[in-house]
Design a protein around this motif. Structure first.
Motif, short mmCIF file in Angstrom:
data_model
loop_
_atom_site.label_atom_id
_atom_site.label_comp_id
_atom_site.label_asym_id
_atom_site.label_seq_id
_atom_site.Cartn_x
_atom_site.Cartn_y
_atom_site.Cartn_z
N ALA A 40 46.27 42.46 49.60
CA ALA A 40 45.26 41.60 48.95
C ALA A 40 45.42 40.18 49.47
O ALA A 40 45.47 39.22 48.71
N ALA A 41 45.50 40.06 50.80
CA ALA A 41 45.99 38.83 51.41
C ALA A 41 44.96 38.16 52.30
O ALA A 41 44.01 38.78 52.79
N PHE A 42 45.21 36.88 52.53
CA PHE A 42 44.43 36.12 53.49
C PHE A 42 44.94 36.44 54.90
O PHE A 42 46.14 36.56 55.13
N ILE A 43 44.00 36.55 55.83
CA ILE A 43 44.34 36.76 57.24
C ILE A 43 43.57 35.69 58.01
O ILE A 43 42.47 35.93 58.52
N PRO A 44 44.11 34.49 58.10
CA PRO A 44 43.36 33.39 58.69
C PRO A 44 43.38 33.40 60.20
O PRO A 44 44.26 33.99 60.84
N GLN A 45 42.41 32.72 60.77
CA GLN A 45 42.42 32.35 62.17
C GLN A 45 42.76 30.87 62.26
O GLN A 45 42.73 30.15 61.25
N VAL A 46 43.10 30.41 63.46
CA VAL A 46 43.48 29.01 63.64
C VAL A 46 42.37 28.10 63.10
O VAL A 46 41.18 28.30 63.38
N GLY A 47 42.78 27.13 62.29
CA GLY A 47 41.83 26.19 61.71
C GLY A 47 41.35 26.57 60.32
O GLY A 47 40.67 25.78 59.66
N GLU A 48 41.73 27.77 59.85
CA GLU A 48 41.31 28.23 58.52
C GLU A 48 42.46 28.10 57.52
O GLU A 48 43.63 28.23 57.88
N SER A 49 42.10 27.88 56.27
CA SER A 49 43.08 27.79 55.18
C SER A 49 42.84 28.90 54.17
O SER A 49 41.74 29.48 54.11
N SER A 50 43.84 29.19 53.38
CA SER A 50 43.69 30.20 52.33
C SER A 50 42.61 29.79 51.34
O SER A 50 41.74 30.58 50.98
N GLY A 51 42.67 28.54 50.90
CA GLY A 51 41.67 28.07 49.94
C GLY A 51 40.27 28.07 50.51
O GLY A 51 39.31 28.43 49.82
N GLY A 52 40.15 27.68 51.76
CA GLY A 52 38.83 27.69 52.39
C GLY A 52 38.26 29.08 52.51
O GLY A 52 37.07 29.32 52.26
N LEU A 53 39.11 30.03 52.90
CA LEU A 53 38.65 31.41 53.00
C LEU A 53 38.22 31.95 51.64
O LEU A 53 37.22 32.67 51.53
N ASN A 54 38.97 31.59 50.59
CA ASN A 54 38.66 32.15 49.27
C ASN A 54 37.32 31.67 48.73
O ASN A 54 36.77 32.28 47.81
N ALA A 55 36.80 30.60 49.31
CA ALA A 55 35.51 30.08 48.87
C ALA A 55 34.34 30.73 49.59
O ALA A 55 33.18 30.46 49.26
N LEU A 56 34.61 31.60 50.56
CA LEU A 56 33.53 32.20 51.35
C LEU A 56 32.75 33.25 50.57
O LEU A 56 31.58 33.50 50.88
N TYR A 57 33.40 33.89 49.60
CA TYR A 57 32.76 34.94 48.81
C TYR A 57 32.86 34.59 47.33
O TYR A 57 33.86 34.03 46.89
N PRO A 58 31.85 34.93 46.55
CA PRO A 58 31.90 34.64 45.11
C PRO A 58 32.82 35.62 44.38
O PRO A 58 33.17 36.68 44.90
N GLY A 59 33.22 35.22 43.19
CA GLY A 59 33.93 36.15 42.32
C GLY A 59 35.33 35.75 41.93
O GLY A 59 35.90 36.32 40.99
N SER A 60 35.93 34.78 42.62
CA SER A 60 37.29 34.40 42.27
C SER A 60 37.33 33.64 40.95
O SER A 60 36.52 32.73 40.71
#
Length: 242
Positions: free
Chosen positions: A98-118
């Motif tokens: 249930a984890a973040f898998i970022p690419q360079v330049g991405e953050s966990s918080g930024g990724l979590n904002a990409l989809y609704p529901g959190s």
């Protein structure tokens, strides 16, 4: 040389890294099952202070382990193991829970904002300033079950809420500065009832890196609710030979 020497076909050491709002006790059932299967297991206390610093600490632990390593990261620790794998050639597989898998330049918080529901929203969090000018975040105890630990009940839920470790807002906002240059076989355990990291995001990130997907019908605290699914993914990862 690390503390233990193993040959090139040695059984990998499984290194478990907890994410935000948890500690290593959440891996207890997973570690017991993997040990019973004959795998050396090491649980790392993730500092949860900043991404580069957390990854550097993990890398320092990995330097004490000889032979292949399977890195297992839950939630924010997905970012940590991704960064650490860039500096440790002995990593043979990555297991994201249930984890973040970022690419360079991405953050966990930024990724979590990409989809609704959190439900990791300000009204469900407790914010505390730290002496070094950062902000610690924890989940409100009365909201911990719905937000984070869906599937846990009673004493187990109360214990998990009590034991949670804070993460800084700066860690969640930390951007990945380096990723592995080689392709590392990976797995993602998707928590289908997750109210912290949206399941759709977990699937998207897994698809993006070609990770094998397994599902857990649970909230975000997968290893505590359905450890058998995590064990299945890790055992598959330990079969990789480098």
């Amino acid at each position: 040389m690390g503390l233990f020497h193993r040959g090139p076909t040695a059984t990998p050491t499984v290194v478990l890294v907890h994410g935000a709002f948890a500690d290593s006790s959440g891996w207890t059932a997973v570690a017991a099952a993997l040990t019973a299967h004959g795998h050396p297991v090491l649980a790392v206390a993730n500092p949860l202070r900043d991404l580069d610093g957390d990854a550097a600490y993990l890398t320092s632990v990995l330097a004490t382990v000889d032979g292949p390593v399977v890195l297992v990261g839950h939630s924010y620790a997905g970012s940590v193991i991704t960064r650490a794998a860039a500096d440790h050639e002995a990593v043979s597989a990555l297991v994201y829970v249930a984890a973040f898998i970022p690419q360079v330049g991405e953050s966990s918080g930024g990724l979590n904002a990409l989809y609704p529901g959190s439900l990791l929203t300000p009204d469900n969090l407790v914010l505390r300033p730290t002496p070094d000018g950062r902000t610690d975040l924890t989940v409100r105890a009365d909201r911990f079950g719905e937000v984070y630990a869906g599937g846990l009940e009673g004493a187990a839920l109360a214990a998990a809420a009590f034991a949670q470790r804070p993460i800084t807002a700066e860690a969640l906002g930390g951007e990945l500065t380096r990723a592995p240059e080689r392709v590392i076989p990976s797995w993602q355990v998707v928590a289908t009832q997750d109210n912290a990291v949206p399941p759709a995001l977990q699937r998207h990130l897994a698809e993006r890196v070609g990770a094998t997907v397994l599902e857990s019908r649970s909230g975000h605290h997968v290893a505590a609710v359905h450890p058998e699914v995590v064990v299945e993914a890790v055992l598959a990862a330990t079969a990789v030979r480098v």
